[in-house]
Design a protein around this motif. Structure first.
Motif, PDB file in Angstrom:
ATOM      1  N   LEU A   4     -23.715  29.787 -11.807  1.00 38.11           N
ATOM      2  CA  LEU A   4     -22.692  29.910 -12.837  1.00 38.11           C
ATOM      3  C   LEU A   4     -21.551  28.934 -12.542  1.00 38.11           C
ATOM      4  N   VAL A   5     -21.225  28.105 -13.512  1.00 45.28           N
ATOM      5  CA  VAL A   5     -20.136  27.134 -13.359  1.00 45.28           C
ATOM      6  C   VAL A   5     -18.845  27.784 -13.827  1.00 45.28           C
ATOM      7  N   ALA A  15     -11.691  21.081 -15.520  1.00 43.63           N
ATOM      8  CA  ALA A  15     -12.603  21.788 -16.428  1.00 43.63           C
ATOM      9  C   ALA A  15     -13.393  20.798 -17.277  1.00 43.63           C
ATOM     10  N   ILE A  16     -12.717  19.766 -17.762  1.00 47.23           N
ATOM     11  CA  ILE A  16     -13.397  18.750 -18.582  1.00 47.23           C
ATOM     12  C   ILE A  16     -14.468  18.039 -17.775  1.00 47.23           C
ATOM     13  N   GLU A  17     -14.128  17.688 -16.538  1.00 46.06           N
ATOM     14  CA  GLU A  17     -15.090  17.004 -15.676  1.00 46.06           C
ATOM     15  C   GLU A  17     -16.313  17.879 -15.424  1.00 46.06           C
ATOM     16  N   TYR A  22     -22.055  19.085 -16.095  1.00 47.27           N
ATOM     17  CA  TYR A  22     -23.101  20.095 -16.279  1.00 47.27           C
ATOM     18  C   TYR A  22     -23.573  20.198 -17.729  1.00 47.27           C
ATOM     19  N   ASN A  23     -22.998  19.354 -18.599  1.00 46.93           N
ATOM     20  CA  ASN A  23     -23.383  19.329 -20.016  1.00 46.93           C
ATOM     21  C   ASN A  23     -23.273  20.726 -20.636  1.00 46.93           C
TER      22      ASN A  23
END
Length: 453
Positions: free
Chosen positions: A344-345, A356-358, A363-364
């Protein structure tokens, strides 16, 4: 003593085999023309040798020459056998949607194989049509077979397959059903049978992504109908000269999923280990059931052998990844069983928006749970971040807690899919699945749609 002078002498005289379980709902007798008994395990052996012999007679194929053909694999195999026996070099140009087994088999019989992309137009220089034509121009003493427009393709089936079916059924055949690719089989067999009895009905099996059915019904070549499909050996994005639409009474289209499922069912229920086009053919035949009566004798031709497809239609992982296996999907845990091991990311409350954007990029993914030392305290969605950044680019350096929404709802593994779906709306983009022992997995709209597909 009775023996063939070489392997080419064993081509033809394949048996008719009654179908029983899969055709139980039909009122008629259904017989399979079982072409895998040819030495190259496919119907294409017949026309491959006919094309070679006609080219030799015409002086187009000369001693020591190179045979070049764009093929889905089976014609290449037939040509390769002829090349081995007759002393030619063989180059096969094949599309990348064909099974690895087909490529390996072609190489095993001495062919040189070029693999070309499927998802390009026929006139694209990268297509297997164009590549085969180019190689024939570049290589001295070579012959481009062009099974699509070569009349010897149809001729082979007019001279052999059609007469065999007529003789084996004692002239009682009423319908002939077959998948259509190059068109040689349906045109040759259909032409012969209709000469013997004009009342014989000839039906073609087409696939979604192919132009045949609409063109036959309307005379319109609709490019909007052309898109990539998985089913092998049938359908086209061109109109081969070997397809004689005047002989064909009609087409029915079969989905990739149905073709794959019925390929498996033929093996498991009839003991017929056959290729992908056989699954399409039997499903198409079932779709035509209203055309048959109790007095009819229906012959369906099965093109090739299941050994070409052990890594595809006979591989449950391959089938499951494409949504072709009808696994029971009723509970939340069923939706993520194929990727349950993926971690879980998450993002911490004090991490920056840029983090968060990165993570989304790496992880697409589009949604991330937000957590602190006490557990899940919020969630963040790409749409929220998008609007925030459009209003003020500097927000990427601010903590994520300033932009987080309510935490995702948490469900247990036995929660019904209906109840999971009810939790997702315009404000709630995902739910979390409690796996126990402090572990969680995210369930998104994509998971639900894929699970129900």
């Amino acid at each position: 003593m009775k023996y063939a002078e070489n392997i080419l002498g064993t081509i033809g005289d394949t048996p008719l085999v009654k179908l029983n379980k899969l055709t139980a709902e039909l009122p008629c007798l259904v017989l399979a023309k079982y072409e895998t008994f040819n030495p190259g395990n496919s119907v294409k052996d017949r026309m491959a040798i006919q094309m070679i012999e006609d080219a030799e007679e015409a002086g187009i194929l000369k001693p020591g020459g190179t045979i070049i053909e764009g093929t889905s694999g089976n014609t290449g195999m037939g040509l390769a056998l002829g090349a081995v026996v007759k002393g030619y070099k063989m180059i096969c140009v094949i599309s990348d949607k064909q099974s690895k087994e087909k490529v390996d088999i072609l190489k095993a019989v001495g062919s040189e194989v070029y693999v070309c992309p499927t998802d390009v137009a026929p006139d694209d220089p990268r297509s297997y049509y164009s590549t085969a034509k180019r190689l024939a121009k570049e290589i001295p003493n070579s012959w481009y077979v062009n099974q699509y427009d070569n009349p010897s393709n149809t001729k082979a089936h007019y001279l052999s397959t059609g007469p065999e079916i007529w003789e084996q059924t004692e002239g009682k055949v009423t319908h002939f059903v077959v998948g259509v690719g190059t068109g040689g089989t349906i045109s040759g067999v259909g032409g012969y049978l209709k000469e013997q009895n004009p009342n014989v009905k000839v039906w073609g099996i087409d696939t979604y992504g192919s132009v045949f059915k609409k063109y036959h019904e309307t005379g319109i070549f609709d490019e909007n109908e052309i898109y990539p499909y998985i089913t092998e050996g049938i359908g086209e994005d061109i109109l081969p000269k070997n397809v004689n639409f005047d002989i064909i009474d009609g087409f029915t289209k079969v989905t990739d999923k149905d073709a794959a499922i019925y390929t498996q069912r033929l093996a498991k229920e009839e003991g017929m280990f056959l290729g992908n086009s056989a699954g399409a053919a039997i499903k198409g035949l079932l779709q035509l059931k209203e055309h048959f009566t109790k007095d009819d004798v229906v012959v369906v031709l099965f093109h090739d052998h299941g050994s070409r497809y052990v890594g595809k239609m006979f591989n449950d992982d391959w089938m499951r990844n494409r949504g072709f296996l009808d696994d029971e999907v009723t509970k939340a845990i069923d939706l993520i069983k194929d990727h349950i091991e993926e971690p879980l990311v998450t993002v911490k409350t004090e991490e920056l928006v840029m983090h968060a954007i990165e993570r989304m990029k790496n992880y697409n993914i589009s949604q991330i749970p937000v957590e602190d030392v006490d557990g899940f305290v919020g969630s963040v969605d790409e749409a929220i971040l998008f609007h925030a950044i459009m209003d003020d680019a500097s927000v990427t350096s601010k903590p994520i807690k300033e932009f987080m929404q309510e935490p995702f709802p948490i469900v247990d593994r036995n929660t019904s899919i209906d109840n999971v779906a009810k939790l997702i709306n315009k404000d709630v983009q995902a739910v979390l699945l409690d796996l126990g022992d402090g572990k969680h997995h995210i369930i998104t709209k994509h998971d639900i749609i894929s699970g129900l597909h």
